[in-house]
Design a protein around this motif. Structure first.
Motif, PDB file in Angstrom:
ATOM      1  N   ALA A 305      -3.962  -2.039   1.213  1.00 31.84           N
ATOM      2  CA  ALA A 305      -2.075  -1.338   0.738  1.00 31.84           C
ATOM      3  C   ALA A 305      -1.748  -0.602   1.647  1.00 31.84           C
ATOM      4  N   ALA A 306      -2.163  -0.680   3.272  1.00 27.39           N
ATOM      5  CA  ALA A 306      -0.887  -0.430   4.005  1.00 27.39           C
ATOM      6  C   ALA A 306       0.353  -1.051   4.588  1.00 27.39           C
ATOM      7  N   GLU A 307      -0.373  -2.868   4.053  1.00 26.93           N
ATOM      8  CA  GLU A 307       0.656  -2.889   4.435  1.00 26.93           C
ATOM      9  C   GLU A 307       1.639  -3.610   3.601  1.00 26.93           C
ATOM     10  N   ALA A 308       1.067  -3.342   2.435  1.00 21.67           N
ATOM     11  CA  ALA A 308       1.975  -3.668   1.065  1.00 21.67           C
ATOM     12  C   ALA A 308       3.182  -2.540   0.738  1.00 21.67           C
ATOM     13  N   GLY A 330       6.834   1.275  -2.189  1.00 19.81           N
ATOM     14  CA  GLY A 330       6.034   1.304  -1.052  1.00 19.81           C
ATOM     15  C   GLY A 330       4.845   1.405  -1.810  1.00 19.81           C
ATOM     16  N   GLN A 331       4.386   3.175  -2.734  1.00 14.16           N
ATOM     17  CA  GLN A 331       3.089   3.068  -3.532  1.00 14.16           C
ATOM     18  C   GLN A 331       3.442   2.238  -4.712  1.00 14.16           C
ATOM     19  N   ALA A 332       4.304   1.813  -5.674  1.00 16.18           N
ATOM     20  CA  ALA A 332       4.176   0.825  -6.065  1.00 16.18           C
ATOM     21  C   ALA A 332       4.029  -0.792  -5.849  1.00 16.18           C
ATOM     22  N   MET A 336       0.269  -2.098  -6.803  1.00 16.25           N
ATOM     23  CA  MET A 336      -0.505  -3.410  -7.600  1.00 16.25           C
ATOM     24  C   MET A 336      -0.977  -4.027  -6.308  1.00 16.25           C
ATOM     25  N   THR A 337      -1.399  -3.984  -4.901  1.00 15.26           N
ATOM     26  CA  THR A 337      -2.247  -4.358  -4.132  1.00 15.26           C
ATOM     27  C   THR A 337      -4.209  -3.813  -4.615  1.00 15.26           C
ATOM     28  N   GLU A 342      -8.467  -9.201  -3.234  1.00 15.45           N
ATOM     29  CA  GLU A 342      -6.970 -10.244  -2.025  1.00 15.45           C
ATOM     30  C   GLU A 342      -6.191  -9.180  -1.524  1.00 15.45           C
ATOM     31  N   ASN A 343      -5.747  -9.600  -0.322  1.00 15.89           N
ATOM     32  CA  ASN A 343      -5.078  -8.709   0.679  1.00 15.89           C
ATOM     33  C   ASN A 343      -3.338  -8.327   0.318  1.00 15.89           C
ATOM     34  N   VAL A 344      -3.068  -9.534  -0.664  1.00 14.75           N
ATOM     35  CA  VAL A 344      -2.194  -9.409  -0.862  1.00 14.75           C
ATOM     36  C   VAL A 344      -2.181  -9.660  -2.526  1.00 14.75           C
ATOM     37  N   ASN A 345      -1.094  -9.305  -3.801  1.00 11.25           N
ATOM     38  CA  ASN A 345      -1.804  -9.733  -4.917  1.00 11.25           C
ATOM     39  C   ASN A 345      -0.490 -10.819  -5.375  1.00 11.25           C
TER      40      ASN A 345
END
Length: 361
Positions: A305-308, A330-332, A336-337, A342-345
């Motif tokens: 989430a933080a990386e996203a 950033g929140q959007a 999604m993440t 997974e670490n990335v959606n």
């Protein structure tokens, strides 16, 4: 380059065939004023000729860790000392790699400086970068260490409760290794560093890099590496515990969040985002505020989430958005993440983010 010139240059980068009339309409200025700005950009060397051929950077540089994440997610609440029925999860990870992955899905050109071994995990990371279009030609591949592994145990809600990271391979990202990459970093739109790399490398980048620098602490302990270079950082995204390290005070409520952000900015950081349980605390020289998290997110996992959020903020920065708009993006992306394990959606894309953030991109 003035703020208006930077805005016009960004639109030209996105659409080199855009007309002066279209630029004027987007900026809310007269066509003659747009022509003056374009003329100034040509004189300064940012625009090379007709058709708006540009000489500006077309990528974001990321320097940080890559790993394989191996985790366990129980079906019910964990019981200490007992084996829990659940799922084993394997995914590509690493703070730097995750940020680069998100950026590419958002259409941002990305160069990644990372360290990988000569093993099967490294081959998976290389293959993924090739598919995504992430340039890893500036990274190091070594037989002297194994690709980083992050082991974690999550609770039934997907929140990581315990974790062990073996990222000794990142010690190979020394100042000496990074030095020949400085020219590439200087030509980037911005440089994002995670704090898994050696402190000497962080200091070197902060001293010699001319591009805007963003910092992504990977833990409270590693956030200490930024204490001596905060005056060189343009933007930081951190957790509450990392904000405590950067500010030197306890963060327990909104008042202490505000004070922590004040202290971090007093040390030189221009934009501060502190991720909290119910939203994100945002601060810049113009304003400070708590932006609440959306209520329509279905959390499956909390990984990445933080990386996203950093990737979303970066996209907003590239589009010359204000801090509120950057936080919404950033929140959007983070929203999604956390809806996937997974670490990335893998479904992340600009239209989906724009719809979730209720913004035009």
């Amino acid at each position: 380059m003035t703020n208006r010139e930077a805005q016009i240059f960004q639109w030209i980068m996105e659409n080199p065939m855009i007309s002066q009339e279209e630029l004027a309409a987007k900026a809310g200025i007269a066509r003659s004023s747009a022509a003056v700005h374009i003329s100034n950009l040509m004189k300064k060397g940012y625009i090379l000729g007709k058709g708006y051929v540009t000489s500006g950077p077309d990528y974001c540089a990321v320097i940080g860790g890559s790993s394989i994440d191996i985790g366990g997610a129980p079906e019910e609440a964990l019981t200490e000392g007992e084996s829990s029925v659940g799922r084993a999860i394997r995914s590509l990870g690493g703070t730097g790699r995750n940020i680069a992955h998100n950026l590419r899905l958002l259409g941002v050109g990305t160069k990644l400086i990372t360290a990988i071994g000569d093993d099967e995990y490294a081959r998976r990371i290389i293959e993924s970068c090739e598919v995504l279009g992430i340039d890893i030609s500036n990274s190091i591949k070594t037989v002297r260490a194994d690709t980083a592994i992050h082991l974690y145990i999550a609770d039934e809600k997907g929140n990581r409760k315990l974790a062990v990271s073996d990222r000794r391979i990142n010690d190979h990202l020394t100042a000496g290794f990074v030095t020949p990459k400085i020219e590439m970093l200087n030509k980037a739109r911005m440089v994002i560093m995670d704090t898994s790399i050696p402190e000497e490398a962080i200091a070197l980048v902060c001293e010699r890099c001319k591009a805007p620098l963003f910092a992504a602490p990977v833990s409270a302990k590693s956030a200490e590496k930024l204490l001596e270079v905060l005056d060189k950082i343009s933007l930081v995204v951190c957790s509450r515990s990392e904000a405590e390290v950067l500010s030197g005070i306890r963060v327990q409520d909104k008042d202490s969040l505000e004070r922590a952000a004040d202290i971090i900015m007093e040390k030189g950081v221009k934009n501060v985002f502190i991720l909290a349980e119910k939203g994100v605390y945002c601060a810049c020289y113009d304003e400070q505020f708590m932006q609440s998290a959306g209520s329509n997110t279905r959390q499956v996992g909390a990984n990445g989430a933080a990386e996203a959020f950093m990737a979303g903020v970066t996209l907003g920065f590239m589009k010359h958005m204000n801090i509120r708009q950057m936080a919404k993006l950033g929140q959007a992306v983070a929203g999604m993440t956390i809806e996937v394990e997974e670490n990335v959606n893998p479904q992340l894309c600009v239209p989906a983010v724009a719809e979730r953030a209720k913004m035009e991109l």
